[in-house]
Design an enzyme around this catalytic site. Structure first.
Site, PDB file in Angstrom:
ATOM      1  N   GLY A   1       0.737  -1.177  -0.090  1.00 59.23           N
ATOM      2  CA  GLY A   1       0.102  -0.091  -0.089  1.00 59.23           C
ATOM      3  C   GLY A   1       0.775   1.313   0.019  1.00 59.23           C
ATOM      4  O   GLY A   1       2.155   1.157  -0.209  1.00 59.23           O
TER       5      GLY A   1
ATOM      6  N   TYR B   1      -0.980  -1.923  -8.216  1.00 57.24           N
ATOM      7  CA  TYR B   1      -1.555  -2.627  -9.275  1.00 57.24           C
ATOM      8  C   TYR B   1      -2.932  -1.835  -9.976  1.00 57.24           C
ATOM      9  O   TYR B   1      -3.130  -1.832 -11.136  1.00 57.24           O
ATOM     10  CB  TYR B   1      -2.296  -4.113  -8.582  1.00 57.24           C
ATOM     11  CG  TYR B   1      -2.826  -4.824  -9.797  1.00 57.24           C
ATOM     12  CD1 TYR B   1      -2.158  -5.785 -10.594  1.00 57.24           C
ATOM     13  CD2 TYR B   1      -4.308  -5.044  -9.350  1.00 57.24           C
ATOM     14  CE1 TYR B   1      -2.939  -6.616 -11.602  1.00 57.24           C
ATOM     15  CE2 TYR B   1      -5.018  -5.749 -10.229  1.00 57.24           C
ATOM     16  CZ  TYR B   1      -4.318  -6.813 -11.461  1.00 57.24           C
ATOM     17  OH  TYR B   1      -4.970  -7.372 -12.272  1.00 57.24           O
TER      18      TYR B   1
ATOM     19  N   ILE C   1     -11.573 -13.465 -12.189  1.00 56.30           N
ATOM     20  CA  ILE C   1     -11.752 -14.741 -12.919  1.00 56.30           C
ATOM     21  C   ILE C   1     -10.986 -15.761 -12.393  1.00 56.30           C
ATOM     22  O   ILE C   1      -9.885 -15.961 -11.798  1.00 56.30           O
ATOM     23  CB  ILE C   1     -11.128 -14.217 -14.424  1.00 56.30           C
ATOM     24  CG1 ILE C   1     -11.561 -13.244 -14.924  1.00 56.30           C
ATOM     25  CG2 ILE C   1     -11.098 -15.485 -15.190  1.00 56.30           C
ATOM     26  CD1 ILE C   1     -13.206 -13.338 -15.151  1.00 56.30           C
TER      27      ILE C   1
ATOM     28  N   THR D   1      -8.521 -18.145 -12.649  1.00 57.38           N
ATOM     29  CA  THR D   1      -7.640 -18.476 -13.511  1.00 57.38           C
ATOM     30  C   THR D   1      -6.731 -19.474 -12.637  1.00 57.38           C
ATOM     31  O   THR D   1      -7.117 -19.836 -11.668  1.00 57.38           O
ATOM     32  CB  THR D   1      -6.801 -17.257 -13.890  1.00 57.38           C
ATOM     33  OG1 THR D   1      -6.185 -16.793 -12.662  1.00 57.38           O
ATOM     34  CG2 THR D   1      -7.319 -16.393 -14.709  1.00 57.38           C
TER      35      THR D   1
END
Length: 271
Positions: free
Chosen positions: A106, A164, A197, A199
């Site tokens: 962070g 990110y 998702i 994955t």
């Protein structure tokens, strides 16, 4: 009023990519592997690119394509990649860029090294792909680039890493800027923005965990890599020929919701 006699296209044919050459960055697993299959099923020759030889070559065999082992974050490797595509095929019609991994950290605790690593892992390869791939697409009569972002680039949740998120937001805007610059060259640039998702990276999670998370989504399911590959196929085809500079959200409805401003047990809603 006269009857509408506007020509009706063959919509099914607009989805076809016969004779076209596509580069898929990060083709070895997950969304990349499914995208390679989607493009190949539509008729494209797929150049599968990844840092690890074994999964990249395996997917290339699955789709009848070509494997090139390369680090998409390395300029020299990317120059070699597009030179090889030009030499082998003489053209390039599309680029699909799947690559990105999030790391924790962070505002108060992210190191300089982690910040730079995340920048390169989310943005650098996309920039290189557009800069080095666009001239070949231009020389081929135009083409498409489809990037994969994340709803983390548009929304903030506790626990989502700083770097990110901000670099995914930058990727979204890179899409818009590149679309304006490259549009006159016949190149469209769009982005798919998924939620969670399922994955291979998430395979360590339990079925119970997935069930709990699914309740956060209006569709009550977690997306599969094929759900994103199908959107990538649409954006790669002539069905989306009037779309560029768009960030297309495919998140199962997650981000159309907002937290309720009042407790669930509030009294007073009546007619």
């Amino acid at each position: 009023m006269d009857f509408d006699e506007t020509a009706v296209p063959g919509y099914g044919g607009l989805l076809r990519l016969d004779g076209q050459v596509f580069v898929v960055l990060g083709a070895g697993q997950g969304i990349g592997r499914q995208s390679a299959h989607a493009l190949a099923q539509a008729g494209a020759t797929v150049v599968c690119v990844g840092r690890r030889a074994e999964p990249t070559e395996r997917v290339a065999r699955e789709v009848g394509g070509v494997a090139i082992v390369a680090d998409a974050q390395d300029r020299g490797d990317m120059v070699r990649l597009f030179d090889e595509v030009r030499t082998r095929f003489g053209k390039l019609n599309g680029i699909v860029d799947i690559i990105a991994i999030g790391i924790r950290g962070g505002v108060l605790d992210m190191t300089d090294d982690d910040y730079q690593w995340q920048h390169d892992n989310v943005l650098r390869h996309a920039f290189l792909a557009l800069q080095l791939g666009a001239p070949l697409m231009r020389d081929s009569g135009g083409g498409v680039a489809v990037l994969v972002s994340s709803v983390a680039g548009q929304h903030v949740w506790p626990g989502i890493t700083l770097a990110y998120s901000i670099f995914k937001a930058a990727l979204d805007h890179m899409t818009r800027v590149a679309a304006v610059e490259l549009g006159p060259l016949g190149i469209r640039v769009n982005t798919v923005s998924p939620g969670l998702i399922k994955t291979p990276r998430w395979q360590t999670q339990t079925a119970e965990w997935y069930e709990r998370v699914a309740q956060r989504y209006p569709v009550r399911r977690i997306g599969e890599p094929s759900d994103i590959a199908s959107v990538i196929l649409f954006l790669s085809s002539e069905l989306s020929r009037n779309m560029t500079g768009q960030v297309l959200v495919a998140d199962g409805g997650l981000t159309i919701q907002s937290p309720s401003p009042v407790p669930d047990d509030m009294q007073g809603w009546s007619r």
